[in-house]
Design a protein around this motif. Structure first.
Motif, short mmCIF file in Angstrom:
data_model
loop_
_atom_site.label_atom_id
_atom_site.label_comp_id
_atom_site.label_asym_id
_atom_site.label_seq_id
_atom_site.Cartn_x
_atom_site.Cartn_y
_atom_site.Cartn_z
N ASP A 1 8.02 -2.80 -7.54
CA ASP A 1 6.97 -2.76 -6.52
C ASP A 1 7.67 -2.44 -5.20
N LYS B 1 2.16 4.19 -6.56
CA LYS B 1 1.14 3.47 -7.35
C LYS B 1 0.80 4.21 -8.65
N ARG C 1 3.00 -1.75 -7.81
CA ARG C 1 2.33 -1.99 -6.53
C ARG C 1 3.12 -1.37 -5.38
#
Ligand code: NAD
Length: 278
Positions: free
Chosen positions: A44, A64, A69
């Motif tokens: 992420d 993404k 994330r």
């Protein structure tokens, strides 16, 4: 003869799966490719930028698309309060930080006799102090959280974006060369100090990479031909060359690498002038 062109974005295996990464200066050039590369490798990612929100959001969308994330965060890395807030928000949103890539940097070139104090200070503030502030805030969180073995063998990783100019003097760029020389000693000292806490600090030192920071060095065929004389491997680097090195260095594949600089420079640090002279 030129070597085969670099392969942009070959598939990176998920060597950073479950890790949380912050990349500074991530809406352009090397930082952008690195943020995307870390996302491809399963992390992420927080995409830091100081201006250019739209470009930062595009990077976020691409990250993404790999099923991880990401969000963009505006902050000036040379501003202590903004850096503290950036890392604080990351801990709130992602729970923690595992990887810091202190990449943001700039040039303000001038002959030494013409260089203003503002030009000197700006480059030192962003390239050196900015890296220190980000490293300090990340290290506090690494120490607080400690090692989570399911995530990584290390309590945290810091990758400082240096330059071949941490060791190659560069006339007309004394502020930049001094900042990168400072990054080398900062990185080694932080590595020595933080290794007992399970934190790995290393640097990546790019050679000539095709990005906006050095456009004039490669944008015409004449300029590129001059530049290639300094590169034994005879190609200008791509941002993805750096992104891959950062991803692997930040992963457990390189868990025993501490306080080292990985030069990603096509041999620029090999004193190419001595290939025929000397
Ligand atoms: P770039 O200009 O494309 O990217 C630099 C990034 O840093 C941009 O996103 C910029 O907005 C950001 N930035 C500048 N000041 C900032 C600040 N105060 N706070 C937050 N972000 C800020 O250039 P690049 O080539 O991608 O450079 C990235 C890093 O790589 C720099 O540290 C540079 O010194 C280093 N580097 C680049 C090369 C090269 O050949 N391109 C070679 C050696 C080292």
């Amino acid at each position: 003869m030129t070597s085969p062109a670099g392969q942009p974005h070959p598939g990176l295996p998920p060597i950073l799966r479950g890790q949380k990464a912050l990349v500074t200066g991530a809406n352009s050039g090397i930082g952008k490719a690195t943020a995307i590369g870390l996302g491809r490798a399963g992390a992420d990612v927080v995409v830091n930028y100081v201006f250019g929100r739209e470009a930062a959001e595009e990077v976020v969308e691409e990250i993404k698309s790999y099923g991880v994330r990401a969000y963009a965060h505006e902050a000036d890395v040379s501003d202590e309060g903004q850096v503290t807030a950036m890392v604080g928000r990351m801990v709130e949103e992602f729970g923690t930080i595992d990887v810091l890539v202190a990449n943001a940097g700039l040039q303000r070139d001038a002959a030494a006799t013409e260089m203003t104090l503002d030009q000197w200070n700006k480059v030192l503030d962003v390239n050196l102090t900015g890296q220190f502030l980000c490293a300090r805030e990340a290290a506090k969180e690494f120490v607080r959280r400690g090692v989570v073995p399911e995530v990584s063998r290390s309590a945290g990783k810091i990758v400082c974006m240096s330059s071949v100019h941490q060791v190659i003097p560069w006339a007309g760029h004394v502020n930049y060369a001094a900042s990168k020389g400072g990054v080398l000693m900062m990185m080694q000292t932080l590595a020595q100090e933080l290794a007992p806490k399970g934190i790995r600090v290393n640097a990546v030192a790019p050679g000539a990479i095709r990005t906006p920071i050095n456009r004039s060095a490669w944008e015409t065929p004449e300029a590129e031909a001059e530049l290639l004389k300094l590169i034994p491997y005879r190609r200008v680097g791509d941002p993805e060359d750096i992104a891959r090195a950062v991803a692997v260095l930040a992963s457990d594949l390189m868990d025993y690498v501490v306080g080292t600089t990985v030069y990603v420079d096509g041999g620029m640090t090999l004193f190419p002038g001595f290939a025929t002279g000397g």
